[in-house]
Write a protein that holds these residues in place. Structure first.
Motif, PDB file in Angstrom:
ATOM      1  N   ASP A   1       0.836  -1.213   0.000  1.00 12.12           N
ATOM      2  CA  ASP A   1       0.000   0.000   0.000  1.00 12.12           C
ATOM      3  C   ASP A   1       0.865   1.255   0.000  1.00 12.12           C
ATOM      4  OD1 ASP A   1      -2.499  -1.285  -0.025  1.00 12.12           O
ATOM      5  OD2 ASP A   1      -2.529  -1.441   2.156  1.00 12.12           O
ATOM      6  N   GLY A   2       2.130   1.145   0.408  1.00 10.39           N
ATOM      7  CA  GLY A   2       3.031   2.291   0.431  1.00 10.39           C
ATOM      8  C   GLY A   2       3.681   2.459   1.793  1.00 10.39           C
ATOM      9  N   ALA A   3       4.658   3.355   1.832  1.00  7.81           N
ATOM     10  CA  ALA A   3       5.410   3.588   3.067  1.00  7.81           C
ATOM     11  C   ALA A   3       4.644   4.457   4.053  1.00  7.81           C
ATOM     12  CB  ALA A   3       6.755   4.220   2.750  1.00  7.81           C
ATOM     13  N   HIS A   4       3.723   5.275   3.547  1.00  2.00           N
ATOM     14  CA  HIS A   4       2.947   6.182   4.391  1.00  2.00           C
ATOM     15  C   HIS A   4       1.502   6.112   3.916  1.00  2.00           C
ATOM     16  CE1 HIS A   4       6.749   7.521   5.945  1.00  2.00           C
ATOM     17  NE2 HIS A   4       7.150   7.705   4.708  1.00  2.00           N
ATOM     18  N   VAL A   5       0.681   5.436   4.678  1.00  2.00           N
ATOM     19  CA  VAL A   5      -0.684   5.120   4.272  1.00  2.00           C
ATOM     20  C   VAL A   5      -1.685   5.801   5.202  1.00  2.00           C
ATOM     21  CG1 VAL A   5      -2.343   3.232   3.920  1.00  2.00           C
ATOM     22  CG2 VAL A   5       0.083   2.864   3.452  1.00  2.00           C
ATOM     23  N   THR A   6      -2.745   6.361   4.622  1.00  2.00           N
ATOM     24  CA  THR A   6      -3.872   6.875   5.392  1.00  2.00           C
ATOM     25  C   THR A   6      -5.102   6.083   4.982  1.00  2.00           C
ATOM     26  OG1 THR A   6      -2.943   9.098   5.514  1.00  2.00           O
ATOM     27  CG2 THR A   6      -5.304   8.890   5.918  1.00  2.00           C
ATOM     28  N   VAL A   7      -5.801   5.530   5.989  1.00  2.00           N
ATOM     29  CA  VAL A   7      -7.008   4.749   5.740  1.00  2.00           C
ATOM     30  C   VAL A   7      -8.187   5.493   6.358  1.00  2.00           C
ATOM     31  CG1 VAL A   7      -8.152   2.515   6.008  1.00  2.00           C
ATOM     32  CG2 VAL A   7      -5.647   2.624   5.871  1.00  2.00           C
ATOM     33  N   LEU A   8      -9.139   5.886   5.516  1.00  2.00           N
ATOM     34  CA  LEU A   8     -10.369   6.506   5.984  1.00  2.00           C
ATOM     35  C   LEU A   8     -11.394   5.395   6.168  1.00  2.00           C
ATOM     36  CD1 LEU A   8     -10.555   9.497   3.462  1.00  2.00           C
ATOM     37  CD2 LEU A   8      -9.513   9.464   5.741  1.00  2.00           C
ATOM     38  N   MET A   9     -11.962   5.285   7.371  1.00  2.00           N
ATOM     39  CA  MET A   9     -12.892   4.200   7.692  1.00  2.00           C
ATOM     40  C   MET A   9     -14.264   4.758   8.033  1.00  2.00           C
ATOM     41  SD  MET A   9     -11.124   1.396   7.381  1.00  2.00           S
ATOM     42  CE  MET A   9     -12.091   0.141   8.196  1.00  2.00           C
ATOM     43  N   ASN A  10     -15.305   4.124   7.486  1.00  2.00           N
ATOM     44  CA  ASN A  10     -16.678   4.525   7.746  1.00  2.00           C
ATOM     45  C   ASN A  10     -17.459   3.290   8.169  1.00  2.00           C
ATOM     46  OD1 ASN A  10     -19.167   5.690   7.869  1.00  2.00           O
ATOM     47  ND2 ASN A  10     -19.208   6.410   5.759  1.00  2.00           N
ATOM     48  N   GLY A  11     -17.763   3.193   9.469  1.00  2.00           N
ATOM     49  CA  GLY A  11     -18.469   2.033   9.999  1.00  2.00           C
ATOM     50  C   GLY A  11     -17.697   1.459  11.176  1.00  2.00           C
ATOM     51  N   THR A  12     -18.179   0.344  11.699  1.00  2.00           N
ATOM     52  CA  THR A  12     -17.512  -0.328  12.808  1.00  2.00           C
ATOM     53  C   THR A  12     -16.704  -1.480  12.231  1.00  2.00           C
ATOM     54  OG1 THR A  12     -19.240   0.313  14.346  1.00  2.00           O
ATOM     55  CG2 THR A  12     -17.862  -1.559  14.981  1.00  2.00           C
ATOM     56  N   TYR A  13     -15.407  -1.245  12.089  1.00  2.00           N
ATOM     57  CA  TYR A  13     -14.531  -2.209  11.426  1.00  2.00           C
ATOM     58  C   TYR A  13     -13.177  -2.275  12.122  1.00  2.00           C
ATOM     59  CZ  TYR A  13     -18.034  -1.792   7.795  1.00  2.00           C
ATOM     60  OH  TYR A  13     -19.215  -1.783   7.122  1.00  2.00           O
ATOM     61  N   THR A  14     -12.352  -3.213  11.654  1.00  2.00           N
ATOM     62  CA  THR A  14     -10.995  -3.380  12.168  1.00  2.00           C
ATOM     63  C   THR A  14      -9.999  -3.142  11.048  1.00  2.00           C
ATOM     64  OG1 THR A  14     -11.701  -4.973  13.833  1.00  2.00           O
ATOM     65  CG2 THR A  14      -9.373  -5.021  13.224  1.00  2.00           C
ATOM     66  N   VAL A  15      -8.961  -2.366  11.369  1.00  2.00           N
ATOM     67  CA  VAL A  15      -7.821  -2.193  10.466  1.00  2.00           C
ATOM     68  C   VAL A  15      -6.664  -2.960  11.097  1.00  2.00           C
ATOM     69  CG1 VAL A  15      -6.177  -0.562   9.463  1.00  2.00           C
ATOM     70  CG2 VAL A  15      -8.591   0.084   9.702  1.00  2.00           C
ATOM     71  N   THR A  16      -6.165  -3.939  10.373  1.00  2.00           N
ATOM     72  CA  THR A  16      -5.042  -4.740  10.855  1.00  2.00           C
ATOM     73  C   THR A  16      -3.773  -4.259  10.172  1.00  2.00           C
ATOM     74  OG1 THR A  16      -6.509  -6.629  11.164  1.00  2.00           O
ATOM     75  CG2 THR A  16      -4.141  -7.081  11.135  1.00  2.00           C
ATOM     76  N   LEU A  17      -2.734  -4.017  10.963  1.00  2.00           N
ATOM     77  CA  LEU A  17      -1.464  -3.525  10.430  1.00  2.00           C
ATOM     78  C   LEU A  17      -0.584  -4.681   9.986  1.00  2.00           C
ATOM     79  CD1 LEU A  17      -0.668  -0.807  13.118  1.00  2.00           C
ATOM     80  CD2 LEU A  17      -1.935  -0.561  10.971  1.00  2.00           C
ATOM     81  N   TYR A  18       0.300  -4.412   9.032  1.00  2.00           N
ATOM     82  CA  TYR A  18       1.321  -5.381   8.646  1.00  2.00           C
ATOM     83  C   TYR A  18       2.388  -5.410   9.732  1.00  2.00           C
ATOM     84  CZ  TYR A  18       3.302  -1.014   6.850  1.00  2.00           C
ATOM     85  OH  TYR A  18       3.750   0.268   6.726  1.00  2.00           O
ATOM     86  N   THR A  19       3.307  -6.336   9.632  1.00  2.00           N
ATOM     87  CA  THR A  19       4.339  -6.467  10.660  1.00  2.00           C
ATOM     88  C   THR A  19       5.209  -5.209  10.757  1.00  2.00           C
ATOM     89  OG1 THR A  19       6.182  -7.784  11.486  1.00  2.00           O
ATOM     90  CG2 THR A  19       5.963  -7.643   9.092  1.00  2.00           C
ATOM     91  N   ALA A  20       5.499  -4.804  11.968  1.00  2.00           N
ATOM     92  CA  ALA A  20       6.414  -3.686  12.204  1.00  2.00           C
ATOM     93  C   ALA A  20       7.860  -4.128  11.964  1.00  2.00           C
ATOM     94  CB  ALA A  20       6.261  -3.163  13.632  1.00  2.00           C
ATOM     95  N   ALA A  21       8.111  -5.427  12.112  1.00  2.00           N
ATOM     96  CA  ALA A  21       9.473  -5.961  11.952  1.00  2.00           C
ATOM     97  C   ALA A  21       9.980  -5.705  10.533  1.00  2.00           C
ATOM     98  CB  ALA A  21       9.484  -7.459  12.254  1.00  2.00           C
ATOM     99  N   GLY A  22      11.135  -5.076  10.466  1.00  2.00           N
ATOM    100  CA  GLY A  22      11.752  -4.784   9.174  1.00  2.00           C
ATOM    101  C   GLY A  22      11.125  -3.616   8.438  1.00  2.00           C
ATOM    102  N   ASN A  23      10.214  -2.894   9.060  1.00  2.00           N
ATOM    103  CA  ASN A  23       9.525  -1.789   8.400  1.00  2.00           C
ATOM    104  C   ASN A  23       9.657  -0.471   9.169  1.00  2.00           C
ATOM    105  OD1 ASN A  23       8.303  -3.025   6.002  1.00  2.00           O
ATOM    106  ND2 ASN A  23       7.304  -4.338   7.511  1.00  2.00           N
ATOM    107  N   ALA A  24      10.805  -0.260   9.801  1.00  2.00           N
ATOM    108  CA  ALA A  24      11.030   0.956  10.587  1.00  2.00           C
ATOM    109  C   ALA A  24      10.827   2.201   9.726  1.00  2.00           C
ATOM    110  CB  ALA A  24      12.438   0.960  11.166  1.00  2.00           C
ATOM    111  N   GLY A  25      10.140   3.179  10.303  1.00  2.00           N
ATOM    112  CA  GLY A  25       9.928   4.461   9.631  1.00  2.00           C
ATOM    113  C   GLY A  25       8.647   4.536   8.826  1.00  2.00           C
ATOM    114  N   ARG A  26       8.034   3.410   8.547  1.00  2.00           N
ATOM    115  CA  ARG A  26       6.760   3.421   7.808  1.00  2.00           C
ATOM    116  C   ARG A  26       5.645   3.869   8.748  1.00  2.00           C
ATOM    117  NH1 ARG A  26       5.666   0.150   3.115  1.00  2.00           N
ATOM    118  NH2 ARG A  26       7.603  -0.334   2.054  1.00  2.00           N
ATOM    119  N   THR A  27       4.638   4.554   8.186  1.00  2.00           N
ATOM    120  CA  THR A  27       3.527   5.040   8.988  1.00  2.00           C
ATOM    121  C   THR A  27       2.193   4.592   8.413  1.00  2.00           C
ATOM    122  OG1 THR A  27       3.339   7.134   7.784  1.00  2.00           O
ATOM    123  CG2 THR A  27       4.786   7.107   9.723  1.00  2.00           C
TER     124      THR A  27
END
Length: 143
Positions: free
Chosen positions: A69-95
């Motif tokens: 999805d990219g190094a800096h992602v913004t997710v706009l959510m509408n409703g009652t849902y879950t956003v699951t993140l990818y692993t932080a391991a090996g991805n320092a600095g990504r937001t």
């Protein structure tokens, strides 16, 4: 390189080619002023001529963010849902930024047992509230 000048990829490559890999230290130091870079000049794979790319996603269902999805992602959510993140391991600095644009509660879930400021999940309950998580290479931190 001179102040106010443009750094071209051929110049960067020519100068770096003269250094051994042990001599090249990208840590420390400061660049100030206006810096223009031609296409092809990259730092850690980011093309400096286009700035730091970011991705905007709009979702109305549970969503798992991926590194593609990219190094800096913004997710706009509408409703009652879950956003699951990818692993932080090996991805320092990504937001990843998640914003609640509806009336539901958005749950942000770290990858597996990874945490967000020490918690495995964080909930955004209020409309227009947002949270940004940054990876330190091991876990996620809210900023």
């Amino acid at each position: 390189f001179s102040p106010g000048g443009t750094i071209y990829s051929a110049e960067v490559n020519a100068n770096f080619a003269q250094l051994s890999s042990n001599a090249l230290d990208r840590t420390g130091g400061t660049l100030t002023g206006n810096i223009a870079a031609s296409a092809g000049v990259t730092i850690d794979g980011v093309d400096l001529s286009v700035g730091i790319p970011s991705t905007l996603l709009s979702k109305t269902a549970d969503y798992t963010v991926t590194t593609s999805d990219g190094a800096h992602v913004t997710v706009l959510m509408n409703g009652t849902y879950t956003v699951t993140l990818y692993t932080a391991a090996g991805n320092a600095g990504r937001t990843v930024t998640v914003k609640n644009i509806g009336t539901g509660a958005i749950t942000i879930d770290g990858y597996a047992s990874e945490t967000l400021d020490g918690a495995t999940t964080v909930v955004i309950g209020a409309k227009y509230q947002s949270l940004t998580a940054i990876s330190d290479g091991t876990n996620w931190h809210l900023v």
